[in-house]
Design an enzyme around this catalytic site. Structure first.
Site, PDB file in Angstrom:
ATOM      1  N   GLN A  93      -5.193   3.570  -7.032  1.00  0.00           N
ATOM      2  CA  GLN A  93      -6.350   3.732  -6.153  1.00  0.00           C
ATOM      3  C   GLN A  93      -7.283   4.789  -6.711  1.00  0.00           C
ATOM      4  O   GLN A  93      -6.851   5.784  -7.298  1.00  0.00           O
ATOM      5  CB  GLN A  93      -5.879   4.119  -4.753  1.00  0.00           C
ATOM      6  CG  GLN A  93      -6.977   4.211  -3.713  1.00  0.00           C
ATOM      7  CD  GLN A  93      -6.423   4.422  -2.309  1.00  0.00           C
ATOM      8  OE1 GLN A  93      -5.242   4.209  -2.072  1.00  0.00           O
ATOM      9  NE2 GLN A  93      -7.275   4.830  -1.379  1.00  0.00           N
ATOM     10  N   GLY A 120      -7.960   6.087   1.847  1.00  0.00           N
ATOM     11  CA  GLY A 120      -7.923   5.130   2.944  1.00  0.00           C
ATOM     12  C   GLY A 120      -7.232   3.832   2.576  1.00  0.00           C
ATOM     13  O   GLY A 120      -7.227   3.410   1.413  1.00  0.00           O
ATOM     14  N   THR A 121      -6.662   3.200   3.602  1.00  0.00           N
ATOM     15  CA  THR A 121      -5.923   1.950   3.377  1.00  0.00           C
ATOM     16  C   THR A 121      -6.840   0.812   2.950  1.00  0.00           C
ATOM     17  O   THR A 121      -6.430  -0.076   2.189  1.00  0.00           O
ATOM     18  CB  THR A 121      -5.184   1.550   4.658  1.00  0.00           C
ATOM     19  OG1 THR A 121      -6.102   1.569   5.770  1.00  0.00           O
ATOM     20  CG2 THR A 121      -4.042   2.512   4.950  1.00  0.00           C
ATOM     21  N   ASN A 165      -0.349  -2.821  16.019  1.00  0.00           N
ATOM     22  CA  ASN A 165      -0.473  -3.284  14.638  1.00  0.00           C
ATOM     23  C   ASN A 165       0.710  -2.746  13.836  1.00  0.00           C
ATOM     24  O   ASN A 165       0.860  -1.539  13.671  1.00  0.00           O
ATOM     25  CB  ASN A 165      -1.802  -2.773  14.072  1.00  0.00           C
ATOM     26  CG  ASN A 165      -1.985  -3.082  12.603  1.00  0.00           C
ATOM     27  OD1 ASN A 165      -1.153  -3.736  11.968  1.00  0.00           O
ATOM     28  ND2 ASN A 165      -3.090  -2.619  12.044  1.00  0.00           N
ATOM     29  N   HIS A 195      30.948  25.304   0.882  1.00  0.00           N
ATOM     30  CA  HIS A 195      32.072  25.703   1.712  1.00  0.00           C
ATOM     31  C   HIS A 195      31.639  26.362   3.015  1.00  0.00           C
ATOM     32  O   HIS A 195      30.639  27.060   3.089  1.00  0.00           O
ATOM     33  CB  HIS A 195      33.022  26.662   0.964  1.00  0.00           C
ATOM     34  CG  HIS A 195      32.336  27.609   0.044  1.00  0.00           C
ATOM     35  ND1 HIS A 195      32.829  27.950  -1.180  1.00  0.00           N
ATOM     36  CD2 HIS A 195      31.168  28.278   0.167  1.00  0.00           C
ATOM     37  CE1 HIS A 195      32.016  28.790  -1.780  1.00  0.00           C
ATOM     38  NE2 HIS A 195      31.006  29.012  -0.984  1.00  0.00           N
ATOM     39  N   ALA A 241      20.664  36.430   2.202  1.00  0.00           N
ATOM     40  CA  ALA A 241      21.861  36.459   3.037  1.00  0.00           C
ATOM     41  C   ALA A 241      21.559  36.940   4.453  1.00  0.00           C
ATOM     42  O   ALA A 241      20.667  37.762   4.687  1.00  0.00           O
ATOM     43  CB  ALA A 241      22.910  37.362   2.398  1.00  0.00           C
ATOM     44  N   LEU A 247       0.847  -1.188   0.000  1.00  0.00           N
ATOM     45  CA  LEU A 247       0.000   0.000   0.000  1.00  0.00           C
ATOM     46  C   LEU A 247       0.885   1.241   0.000  1.00  0.00           C
ATOM     47  O   LEU A 247       1.481   1.592   1.013  1.00  0.00           O
ATOM     48  CB  LEU A 247      -0.913  -0.013   1.229  1.00  0.00           C
ATOM     49  CG  LEU A 247      -1.699  -1.313   1.452  1.00  0.00           C
ATOM     50  CD1 LEU A 247      -2.565  -1.203   2.714  1.00  0.00           C
ATOM     51  CD2 LEU A 247      -2.553  -1.665   0.240  1.00  0.00           C
ATOM     52  N   GLY A 281      -2.599   1.446  16.362  1.00  0.00           N
ATOM     53  CA  GLY A 281      -3.642   0.468  16.598  1.00  0.00           C
ATOM     54  C   GLY A 281      -3.134  -0.552  17.605  1.00  0.00           C
ATOM     55  O   GLY A 281      -2.107  -1.187  17.371  1.00  0.00           O
TER      56      GLY A 281
END
Length: 409
Positions: free
Chosen positions: A74, A79-80, A155, A305, A381, A6, A130
């Site tokens: 997707q 969302g997962t 989780n 430098h 600067a 995922l 989780g």
């Protein structure tokens, strides 16, 4: 058996590092998070489906020629759970699922023994994860970010599942934030099936915050072995385990202390000092009398430098003016505070600047600890930067010069 990774999320808590790249492409110990995952899973499966969305073209470009890999995009719903559902018509009956923003050492073979399994890891403070309640290696409950956790097992974002999870996902609604969540489906699965808890061996980290990147970078650098293939000029001192790739060059009188990685095309020195836990990605330049410590410098960035970069992450194509300094430690020695999605969050004791891509600084610019600088910004600067800078910003100050004729004696 197949695997689903995922990798569609935006990684907002990692900004500005994710302004121009998806989270799985953030480099750790010289290669992207997704490389680390693929190394663990490729030998176990027949096919790998990477679910993409945010900055998808960058993931596709990097891995398009890899065997076993196919990309699935997707849809509009976030969302997962929706990401996993994208692979419904492609995978075998049983499959592995891995979050694309974790980095770990476990070889995953233990997962193959079970029909249903969730990877778990014991942590000191589980409130932001989780939390799993486990009895005799069986998961009996899952609570998302509980105020009073019932265990220290979280989780870990690795699952062994079968097609039943798709049936559950199709029949659940969206969460309060308007997303289809994999955790909502797992709660149902846990009630209906015997879901095993597989305790992950070795290192594991959910790369959700900038200092997590540096912590994981440090851990994996401790595993490298000395390998010097680049060009080394006279009077160079190299201590400890250092990788200098072919095509890199270390110029005279420089010092490199490992563990450190210098990638191909990079130039160090003369008189540069590379301290432990530093990674210089491809085509970077650390020049005369500059010092870099505990930092990741991404591709094509130049620190020419008299500059110091400590405990920082610097994006691609940046250019530092002479005497650019990153502070990384508070006077009171307390954890550095960082703005994360509008909240001040305590990070770690030492943290420098978190910088996006294509940033330029003028001479004598200084950064206070924990400052974030958005991509494409220019800093004039003699500026002291003590607050975050949004992307595409030009920061400068005006000093009044006073000119007077000298009065003759």
């Amino acid at each position: 058996m197949d695997a689903i990774i995922l990798a569609a999320g935006k990684g907002e808590r990692l900004r500005p590092l994710t302004e121009n790249r998806p989270k799985p492409l953030i480099p750790i110990a010289g290669k992207p998070i997704l490389d680390h995952i693929l190394e663990r899973v490729e030998s176990l499966v027949d096919n790998i489906y990477i679910i993409v969305k945010y900055k998808k073209e960058k993931i596709i470009e990097r891995y398009k020629d890899r065997e076993k890999i196919e990309f699935l995009e997707q849809g509009e719903i976030d969302g997962t759970g929706e990401a996993l559902l994208t692979a419904k018509d492609y995978v075998d009956k049983e499959f592995l699922v891995i979050n694309g923003d974790i980095i770990f050492e476990d070889n995953l073979e233990e997962f193959l023994k079970f029909k249903y399994a969730i990877g778990v890891k014991e942590v000191e403070d589980p409130k932001n994860y989780g939390v799993l309640v486990v009895k005799n290696d069986k998961i009996i409950d899952l609570e998302e970010k509980p105020e009073n956790p019932r265990s220290n097992l979280i989780n870990a974002g690795i699952y062994k599942l079968d097609s039943k999870i798709f049936d559950i996902l199709e029949n659940i609604g969206l969460s309060e934030r308007g997303e289809k969540e994999i955790t909502d489906a797992l709660k149902i699965l846990i009630k209906e099936k015997d879901v095993k808890a597989v305790k992950l061996k070795g290192f594991w980290s959910d790369i959700g915050l900038p200092w997590h990147v540096l912590e994981a970078n440090k851990y994996f650098l401790d595993k490298i072995k000395r390998d010097i293939r680049g060009e080394i000029e006279e009077n160079v001192v190299i201590k400890g385990d250092v990788i200098i790739e072919e095509g890199a060059k270390v110029r005279a009188n420089s010092v490199i202390e490992g563990p450190a990685i210098i990638k191909s095309g990079s130039v160090v020195g003369p008189l540069a000092y590379i301290r432990p836990y530093t990674v210089l990605m491809e085509n970077t330049f650390v020049g005369n009398s500059s010092e870099v410590k505990g930092s990741i410098i991404m591709k094509n960035t130049k620190i020419p430098h008299l500059s110091y970069v400590g405990d920082s992450i610097i994006g691609e194509n940046c250019n530092f003016g002479c005497n650019t300094i990153t502070a990384n430690l508070r006077f009171d020695d307390r954890p550095v505070k960082v703005n994360i999605k509008g909240k001040r969050v305590e990070s770690v004791r030492k943290l420098g600047v978190i910088m996006g891509d294509n940033v330029k600084t003028g001479i004598q610019v200084s950064f206070m600890p924990g400052v974030k600088v958005g991509s494409n910004s220019w800093i004039g600067a003699s500026c002291l930067i003590d607050k975050d800078i949004e992307r595409d910003t030009f920061v400068y100050k005006r000093d009044s010069l006073i000119f007077k004729k000298r009065v003759g004696e």
